[in-house]
Write a protein that holds these residues in place. Structure first.
Motif, short mmCIF file in Angstrom:
data_model
loop_
_atom_site.label_atom_id
_atom_site.label_comp_id
_atom_site.label_asym_id
_atom_site.label_seq_id
_atom_site.Cartn_x
_atom_site.Cartn_y
_atom_site.Cartn_z
N ALA A 34 0.85 -1.20 0.00
CA ALA A 34 0.00 0.00 0.00
C ALA A 34 0.88 1.25 0.00
CB ALA A 34 -0.93 -0.01 1.20
N PRO A 35 1.57 1.51 -1.12
CA PRO A 35 2.49 2.66 -1.18
C PRO A 35 1.80 4.02 -1.07
CG PRO A 35 2.18 1.74 -3.36
CD PRO A 35 1.53 0.79 -2.40
N GLY A 36 0.48 4.04 -1.32
CA GLY A 36 -0.23 5.31 -1.27
C GLY A 36 -0.91 5.58 0.05
N LYS A 37 -0.61 4.76 1.05
CA LYS A 37 -1.28 4.92 2.34
C LYS A 37 -0.63 6.04 3.14
CE LYS A 37 -3.76 1.61 5.11
NZ LYS A 37 -3.79 0.22 5.60
N GLY A 38 -1.46 6.93 3.67
CA GLY A 38 -0.96 8.05 4.46
C GLY A 38 -2.08 8.72 5.22
#
Length: 206
Positions: A34-38
């Motif tokens: 999940a590289p876009g998790k923030g």
């Protein structure tokens, strides 16, 4: 990130053990998935509050408790921590007091920071706790003498509460967002808390 805070705190305790590498790889695989998790920040209100929670004697190695707390400003997550307590607590009240003291120290630091950047917030900060017994002791200083093993933390917290610097708020366990910093949780519970803390996957939103 708040969703891996507990896992990272656990593996950091066993850095000398080569078997820990497998757990670290699992954390890395999770992050890669999940590289876009923030954290998504929005303007909600002007409240500053801290949620504290503790997993009493949860460690199977030495029966120490794990403290977890997070601080929200205007509804946005700004600080969080998962920390193993340094000694074994003899009661849930003792473990809870140690965690509440950490939450208050964090709120005091945040109050000083906001004042230094010319953004002072008047009125008491909110401190959320789900342990009604601990809250009862806090609001009745006469009980401190009966709980000498938590006397210092008890007087420290009680003084701040009675000086109206902080307001103690009861929060049901199901709504206790700091739970994610104290133990391993089921996927649905993790997703629920992350959503409440403002943690989103930007790619999933599209």
């Amino acid at each position: 990130m708040p969703d891996i805070a507990y896992a990272v705190s656990i593996v950091s305790q066993f850095m000398h053990d080569p078997m820990t590498l497998e757990a670290v790889y699992q954390i890395l695989r999770y992050l890669k998935s999940a590289p876009g998790k923030g954290i998504l920040y929005t303007r909600y209100d002007h409240l500053v509050r801290s949620l504290t929670y503790v997993d009493w004697v949860g460690s199977k190695q030495d029966r120490r408790s794990t403290s977890g707390y997070c601080t929200l400003m205007s509804g946005n997550l700004v600080t969080w921590r998962s920390k193993m307590q340094t000694i074994v607590s003899r009661s849930t009240a003792e473990a809870e007091y140690r965690t509440m003291a950490l939450g208050i120290w964090e709120l005091q630091w945040l109050r000083m920071l906001l004042s230094n950047i010319s953004l002072p917030i008047s009125g008491p900060f909110m401190l959320h706790c789900d342990n009604q017994s601990t809250m009862h002791i806090t609001n009745n200083p006469v009980f401190y003498e009966r709980t000498e093993h938590i006397e210092v933390d008890g007087h420290f917290i009680g003084e701040k509460i009675h000086n109206n610097e902080f307001h103690l708020v009861h929060t049901w366990t199901e709504e206790q967002l700091a739970d994610i910093f104290t133990k391993s949780l089921h996927k649905n519970r993790v997703n629920f808390i992350c959503n409440k803390l403002g943690l989103f996957d930007v790619y999933a939103l599209t």
